[in-house]
Design a protein around this motif. Structure first.
Motif, mmCIF file in Angstrom:
data_model
loop_
_atom_site.group_PDB
_atom_site.id
_atom_site.type_symbol
_atom_site.label_atom_id
_atom_site.label_comp_id
_atom_site.label_asym_id
_atom_site.label_seq_id
_atom_site.Cartn_x
_atom_site.Cartn_y
_atom_site.Cartn_z
ATOM 1 N N LEU A 15 83.166 71.467 46.235
ATOM 2 C CA LEU A 15 82.798 71.656 47.708
ATOM 3 C C LEU A 15 83.691 70.109 48.476
ATOM 4 C CD1 LEU A 15 79.303 71.872 46.990
ATOM 5 C CD2 LEU A 15 81.168 73.592 48.428
ATOM 6 N N GLY A 16 84.731 69.104 47.464
ATOM 7 C CA GLY A 16 84.578 68.478 48.227
ATOM 8 C C GLY A 16 87.011 67.985 47.809
ATOM 9 N N SER A 17 87.606 69.546 47.493
ATOM 10 C CA SER A 17 88.563 69.659 47.940
ATOM 11 C C SER A 17 89.468 69.414 49.050
ATOM 12 C CB SER A 17 88.309 70.767 47.168
ATOM 13 O OG SER A 17 90.236 70.993 46.683
ATOM 14 N N ALA A 18 89.820 68.627 49.304
ATOM 15 C CA ALA A 18 90.971 68.917 50.487
ATOM 16 C C ALA A 18 91.514 69.957 51.062
ATOM 17 C CB ALA A 18 91.606 67.721 50.687
ATOM 18 N N ASP A 19 91.641 71.001 49.820
ATOM 19 C CA ASP A 19 92.551 71.958 49.894
ATOM 20 C C ASP A 19 91.768 73.135 50.630
ATOM 21 O OD1 ASP A 19 94.490 70.925 48.777
ATOM 22 O OD2 ASP A 19 94.116 71.635 46.981
ATOM 23 N N GLY A 20 90.379 73.038 50.330
ATOM 24 C CA GLY A 20 89.762 74.003 50.954
ATOM 25 C C GLY A 20 88.795 74.961 49.954
ATOM 26 N N LEU A 21 87.918 76.025 50.107
ATOM 27 C CA LEU A 21 87.288 76.885 49.335
ATOM 28 C C LEU A 21 88.404 77.704 48.483
ATOM 29 C CD1 LEU A 21 84.216 76.859 50.213
ATOM 30 C CD2 LEU A 21 84.668 75.167 48.374
ATOM 31 N N ASP A 22 87.751 77.874 47.403
ATOM 32 C CA ASP A 22 89.121 79.499 46.899
ATOM 33 C C ASP A 22 88.468 80.924 47.050
ATOM 34 O OD1 ASP A 22 89.804 81.185 45.195
ATOM 35 O OD2 ASP A 22 90.472 79.653 43.386
ATOM 36 N N SER A 23 88.426 81.076 47.655
ATOM 37 C CA SER A 23 87.762 83.141 47.983
ATOM 38 C C SER A 23 87.703 83.122 47.529
ATOM 39 C CB SER A 23 89.148 83.027 49.614
ATOM 40 O OG SER A 23 90.305 83.517 48.738
ATOM 41 N N ALA A 24 88.612 83.463 46.491
ATOM 42 C CA ALA A 24 88.204 84.441 45.140
ATOM 43 C C ALA A 24 87.503 84.089 44.875
ATOM 44 C CB ALA A 24 90.160 84.700 43.916
ATOM 45 N N HIS A 25 87.161 82.662 43.951
ATOM 46 C CA HIS A 25 85.552 82.072 43.135
ATOM 47 C C HIS A 25 84.499 82.374 43.966
ATOM 48 C CE1 HIS A 25 84.473 79.713 40.399
ATOM 49 N NE2 HIS A 25 83.632 79.274 41.290
ATOM 50 N N LEU A 26 84.672 81.304 45.012
ATOM 51 C CA LEU A 26 83.504 82.897 46.311
ATOM 52 C C LEU A 26 83.214 83.528 45.797
ATOM 53 C CD1 LEU A 26 81.348 81.015 47.744
ATOM 54 C CD2 LEU A 26 83.728 81.023 50.066
ATOM 55 N N GLY A 27 83.968 84.951 46.365
ATOM 56 C CA GLY A 27 84.281 85.799 45.797
ATOM 57 C C GLY A 27 83.074 86.159 44.329
ATOM 58 N N ARG A 28 84.432 85.580 43.297
ATOM 59 C CA ARG A 28 82.781 85.971 41.948
ATOM 60 C C ARG A 28 81.578 85.665 41.913
ATOM 61 N NH1 ARG A 28 88.640 84.959 40.549
ATOM 62 N NH2 ARG A 28 88.012 82.662 40.250
ATOM 63 N N LEU A 29 81.356 84.175 43.077
ATOM 64 C CA LEU A 29 80.362 83.582 42.933
ATOM 65 C C LEU A 29 79.077 84.696 43.029
ATOM 66 C CD1 LEU A 29 77.755 81.756 43.097
ATOM 67 C CD2 LEU A 29 79.438 79.770 44.890
ATOM 68 N N ARG A 30 79.404 85.570 44.089
ATOM 69 C CA ARG A 30 79.030 86.065 44.969
ATOM 70 C C ARG A 30 78.632 87.508 44.353
ATOM 71 N NH1 ARG A 30 80.257 88.155 50.996
ATOM 72 N NH2 ARG A 30 81.284 89.225 50.244
ATOM 73 N N ASP A 31 79.567 87.951 43.446
ATOM 74 C CA ASP A 31 78.673 89.272 42.749
ATOM 75 C C ASP A 31 78.520 88.835 41.904
ATOM 76 O OD1 ASP A 31 80.916 90.354 43.552
ATOM 77 O OD2 ASP A 31 82.041 90.304 42.728
#
Length: 296
Positions: A76-92
């Motif tokens: 959550l603190g990464s200046a690069d932004g969130l990893d959308s693929a990881h976020l998708g896996r989280l929602r799954d």
């Protein structure tokens, strides 16, 4: 994003206000086969993002127990932004497990697309606060669920930090509408390492935001010249001073779902159940005291 327009829904199978246990791989089979008397379980989300027997064990256990998801990879603190693929896996995983609670760490662990094997501390600045809040808003909007943010255990402080950690965490909760996972052991460890007052930390947190409490063991490393460093290794029983701080947390926040974490040198399930029984006894004692106070 304004937290007020995030559509948050109630979690299926809410986590009871009791003591639960962090479910680890070595306990999958014993739990699935014996159905022990445990109020609820919490798992590390990333361990269940693949296929095979591991998520199937969780499916079976989830049919009989409330389960919460505790993530370690959102950064959550990464200046690069969130990893959308990881976020998708989280929602799954969220859709599959239907957890009672979802939580993540106040930390960063990704840079340039490389995942680092640690939960690294943040400089506690307004710039970092804005990044964390933006990412929390993004996660909650994507999941349509409120999440909890856990306070870290830390071993260093940045010279250019401008906010106390407890104020930083409180600001994240106030700006995004997220909750706080209050790790009492982490507060104790960080307070000892940095010379903070653990009671001051607890007193600064907003009671209404506290959605879960973590308890764990830690170790002490001798640095020489009378100096020590406390390490949040989750490899032993909860220390007496942490139990005492837990009692103070309940006195401030009221009864809160409480988890026993144990991640290194993981013992037999019975040992974790013994620790959970201690936490449950303290919770029950607090309930009785609150009931007596209400009656008078």
């Amino acid at each position: 994003m304004n937290a007020s327009i995030v559509i948050l829904r109630d979690a299926p199978g809410p986590i009871p206000v009791k003591a639960g246990i962090g479910l680890r791989f070595r306990h999958h089979q014993p739990v699935a086969e014996t159905r022990p008397d445990v109020a609820w379980f919490e798992v590390h989300t990333e361990n269940y993002m693949g296929g095979g027997i591991v998520p199937r064990y969780l499916d079976a256990i989830r049919r009989d127990y409330p389960v919460s998801l505790h993530g370690v990879g959102l950064s959550l603190g990464s200046a690069d932004g969130l990893d959308s693929a990881h976020l998708g896996r989280l929602r799954d995983v969220v859709d599959r497990v239907e957890p009672g609670l979802i939580s993540e760490h106040l930390s960063w662990s990704v840079t340039g697309g490389t995942y680092l094997a640690d939960l690294l501390p943040l400089p506690l600045t307004e710039e970092a606060l804005a990044i964390v809040c933006r990412h929390v808003d993004q996660v909650q909007a994507y999941l349509k669920r409120r999440i909890l943010i856990e306070n870290p255990s830390t071993y260093l402080q940045f010279r250019h930090s401008t906010l106390p950690e407890w104020e930083f965490l409180t600001q994240v909760a106030q700006r995004t509408g997220c909750g706080i996972l209050c790790d009492v052991n982490n507060i104790f460890v960080s307070a000892c390492n940095h010379g903070w007052d653990a009671r001051t930390y607890l007193a600064a947190l907003p009671p209404a935001a506290i959605g879960e409490i973590h308890l764990a063991g830690h170790s002490i490393r001798e640095l020489g010249q009378g100096k020590t460093l406390r390490i949040d290794d989750h490899g032993s029983r909860v220390a007496p001073k942490v139990w005492a701080l837990y009692r103070e947390a309940l006195a401030r926040f009221g009864p809160i779902p409480t988890l026993i974490e144990w991640d290194t040198n993981v013992p037999a399930l019975e040992v974790l159940m013994e620790e959970a029984a201690i936490a449950e006894s303290i919770l029950e004692g607090h309930r009785h005291e609150a009931a007596r106070a209400d009656a008078t």
